[in-house]
Write a protein that holds these residues in place. Structure first.
Motif, PDB file in Angstrom:
ATOM      1  N   THR A 116      -4.748 -15.997 -10.701  1.00  0.00           N
ATOM      2  CA  THR A 116      -5.607 -15.628 -11.831  1.00  0.00           C
ATOM      3  C   THR A 116      -6.157 -16.858 -12.544  1.00  0.00           C
ATOM      4  N   LEU A 132      -1.464  -1.167   3.765  1.00  0.00           N
ATOM      5  CA  LEU A 132      -1.227  -0.857   2.354  1.00  0.00           C
ATOM      6  C   LEU A 132      -2.540  -0.460   1.690  1.00  0.00           C
ATOM      7  N   PRO A 133      -2.490   0.391   0.679  1.00  0.00           N
ATOM      8  CA  PRO A 133      -3.718   0.752  -0.027  1.00  0.00           C
ATOM      9  C   PRO A 133      -4.282  -0.467  -0.758  1.00  0.00           C
ATOM     10  N   ASP A 134      -5.604  -0.500  -0.933  1.00  0.00           N
ATOM     11  CA  ASP A 134      -6.256  -1.601  -1.648  1.00  0.00           C
ATOM     12  C   ASP A 134      -5.872  -1.585  -3.113  1.00  0.00           C
ATOM     13  N   SER A 135      -6.015  -2.746  -3.762  1.00  0.00           N
ATOM     14  CA  SER A 135      -5.826  -2.859  -5.203  1.00  0.00           C
ATOM     15  C   SER A 135      -6.799  -3.900  -5.730  1.00  0.00           C
ATOM     16  N   VAL A 136      -6.979  -3.955  -7.021  1.00  0.00           N
ATOM     17  CA  VAL A 136      -7.869  -4.946  -7.617  1.00  0.00           C
ATOM     18  C   VAL A 136      -7.370  -6.355  -7.321  1.00  0.00           C
ATOM     19  N   ARG A 137      -6.084  -6.569  -7.400  1.00  0.00           N
ATOM     20  CA  ARG A 137      -5.508  -7.906  -7.180  1.00  0.00           C
ATOM     21  C   ARG A 137      -5.498  -8.294  -5.708  1.00  0.00           C
ATOM     22  N   GLY A 138      -5.272  -7.345  -4.845  1.00  0.00           N
ATOM     23  CA  GLY A 138      -5.210  -7.644  -3.418  1.00  0.00           C
ATOM     24  C   GLY A 138      -4.026  -8.527  -3.078  1.00  0.00           C
ATOM     25  N   GLU A 139      -4.272  -9.578  -2.288  1.00  0.00           N
ATOM     26  CA  GLU A 139      -3.193 -10.462  -1.850  1.00  0.00           C
ATOM     27  C   GLU A 139      -3.051 -11.692  -2.731  1.00  0.00           C
TER      28      GLU A 139
END
Length: 149
Positions: free
Chosen positions: A141, A128-135
């Motif tokens: 948070t 999957l492409p990376d994101s700021v939140r990740g896993e």
């Protein structure tokens, strides 16, 4: 600006929006039911609709019933698909541990929200492409007493 969509309906009592601009229209009980503490029941509304393709309806709890009496919808939101033509029923749960709750015919028991929906086209990939939140999942948070982040 409020958008609208025509929804064919068969009902003794059609859902009604309490105020202009409300998202949810009130669904009322078509039968009387007594909910003992901790008990749930499937309650008829007498409402049958024909949603256009590309729309779904969601049955959600009424905040006043939840706050004042502990009454909620078990499977909230309950999803009504565009192809469904049966009666919309609401599974209510009495979360109060001491007091029974009586539902009378005509009582507002839930809200119906009609929304446009898209169908996803799921595409298998190896990564999957990376994101700021990740896993990061539940609670990722953080939490501070008295306020959530």
């Amino acid at each position: 600006m409020t958008h609208s969509v025509a929804v064919p309906i068969i009902a003794a009592t059609a859902p009604v929006y309490a105020h202009p601009g409300d998202a949810g229209a009130d669904l009322v009980a078509a039968e009387a039911v007594r909910l003992e503490p901790g008990q749930r029941a499937l309650i008829a509304t007498g409402v049958r609709i024909a949603l256009p393709d590309g729309y779904a309806a969601f049955v959600v709890p009424r905040s006043g019933l939840a706050a004042r009496h502990g009454i909620t919808v078990v499977n909230a939101p309950g999803t009504v698909d565009a192809g469904y033509r049966g009666e919309i029923k609401v599974t209510l749960l009495n979360t109060d541990s001491r007091e029974a709750y009586d539902v009378a015919v005509g009582d507002r028991i839930a809200q119906l929200i009609v929304m446009p929906v898209v169908q996803a086209r799921f595409e298998a990939v190896d990564v999957l492409p990376d994101s700021v939140r990740g896993e990061g999942g539940f609670g990722s948070t953080g939490y501070t007493q008295g306020k959530s982040e």
